[in-house]
Design an enzyme around this catalytic site. Structure first.
Site, PDB file in Angstrom:
ATOM      1  N   SER A 164       0.858  -1.182   0.000  1.00 53.19           N
ATOM      2  CA  SER A 164       0.000   0.000   0.000  1.00 53.19           C
ATOM      3  C   SER A 164       0.892   1.230   0.000  1.00 53.19           C
ATOM      4  O   SER A 164       2.053   1.174   0.415  1.00 53.19           O
ATOM      5  CB  SER A 164      -0.873  -0.008   1.257  1.00 53.19           C
ATOM      6  OG  SER A 164      -1.504   1.231   1.448  1.00 53.19           O
ATOM      7  N   TYR A 168      -2.060   0.018  10.696  1.00 50.91           N
ATOM      8  CA  TYR A 168      -2.124  -0.582   9.362  1.00 50.91           C
ATOM      9  C   TYR A 168      -0.893  -0.195   8.547  1.00 50.91           C
ATOM     10  O   TYR A 168      -0.270  -1.042   7.894  1.00 50.91           O
ATOM     11  CB  TYR A 168      -3.393  -0.122   8.655  1.00 50.91           C
ATOM     12  CG  TYR A 168      -3.482  -0.524   7.203  1.00 50.91           C
ATOM     13  CD1 TYR A 168      -3.797  -1.830   6.843  1.00 50.91           C
ATOM     14  CD2 TYR A 168      -3.252   0.400   6.186  1.00 50.91           C
ATOM     15  CE1 TYR A 168      -3.888  -2.197   5.511  1.00 50.91           C
ATOM     16  CE2 TYR A 168      -3.332   0.042   4.850  1.00 50.91           C
ATOM     17  CZ  TYR A 168      -3.655  -1.263   4.513  1.00 50.91           C
ATOM     18  OH  TYR A 168      -3.727  -1.630   3.188  1.00 50.91           O
TER      19      TYR A 168
END
Length: 252
Positions: free
Chosen positions: A150, A164
């Protein structure tokens, strides 16, 4: 961004045997569809057996292998089953992941169990699957591992995504280590870093301002899973010298 040292013909996906984790929805399901559309044979790994069984029935040559990827032994066994049913493995796409949004100490905080879940699936499961698949890949055709990270693996966009982001920073770190470790064995490791993707990541969140903010953000700048799937196809069909590929959405 792609990096290559010299030109070489693209790699075909025809009859390539590819394992895709997180294949029950989102990026994983879209990737399975994109790969089979180009002639690959795909093993679908995910926890939700009903979804991957239904998807496998739609895709020529696909097989469904239900597994809880946070169960180390179960994940390892699933990789061996997938390789047995496909007759080997040529590539692995680690697309499984989970995102629990919220700060550590502020309003609507995440919990220690949620922190552990993110690291267990986003990092440890990736390592377990890759290690179990490594021997098959070495014997495969144009072998490759694609790890879906990501843009949060390169930054911390806001406090609600800090843990995260930490897990995705770890994905980048272990990917670089795996790249150095597996390159001498002829296995390429690539890291894909999309921005916001419309994968239903907030569906399980409690209603509230945080969920509303992420829902609005996904609607405004989120990529469709198929766009990321096409990028994964690009990685797997690129010349072997291509070592990294990054895809971002407009995020202002």
């Amino acid at each position: 961004m792609t990096t290559a040292t010299s030109p070489r013909a693209d790699q075909s996906l025809s009859a390539r045997r590819i394992l895709v984790t997180g294949a029950s929805a989102g990026i994983g399901a879209a990737t399975a569809r994109a790969l089979t559309a180009r002639g690959a044979r795909v093993a679908l790994l995910a926890r939700r057996a009903d979804r991957i069984t239904a998807l496998a029935a739609e895709l020529p040559g696909a097989v469904a292998v239900p597994a809880d990827l946070t169960d180390d032994d179960g994940a390892t066994a699933a990789v061996h089953t997938a390789a047995d049913r496909l007759g080997g493995l040529d590539a692995v796409v680690n697309a499984a992941g989970v995102f629990h949004g919220g700060p550590v100490v502020g309003d609507e905080p995440t919990t220690p169990d949620q922190w552990r879940q993110m690291f267990a699936l986003n990092v440890v499961a990736l390592l377990v699957v890759t290690r179990a698949a490594a021997g098959y890949l070495e014997a495969g055709t144009a072998p490759a591992v694609v790890n879906v990270s990501s843009m949060s693996g390169r930054r911390v966009p806001n406090p609600a995504g800090a843990v995260y982001a930490a897990s995705k920073h770890a994905v980048h770190a272990v990917s670089e280590g795996l790249r150095a470790e597996l390159a001498p064995r002829g296995v390429r490791v690539a890291t894909l870093s999309p921005g916001f993707v419309r994968t239903g990541i907030v569906d399980g969140w409690e209603p509230g301002p945080l969920r509303d903010r992420y829902t609005e953000r996904l609607a405004s700048v989120g990529l469709e899973p198929g766009v990321v799937a096409d990028a994964i196809v690009h990685v797997l069909t690129s010349p072997a010298q291509v070592v990294e590929y990054a895809l971002t959405s407009v995020d202002q």
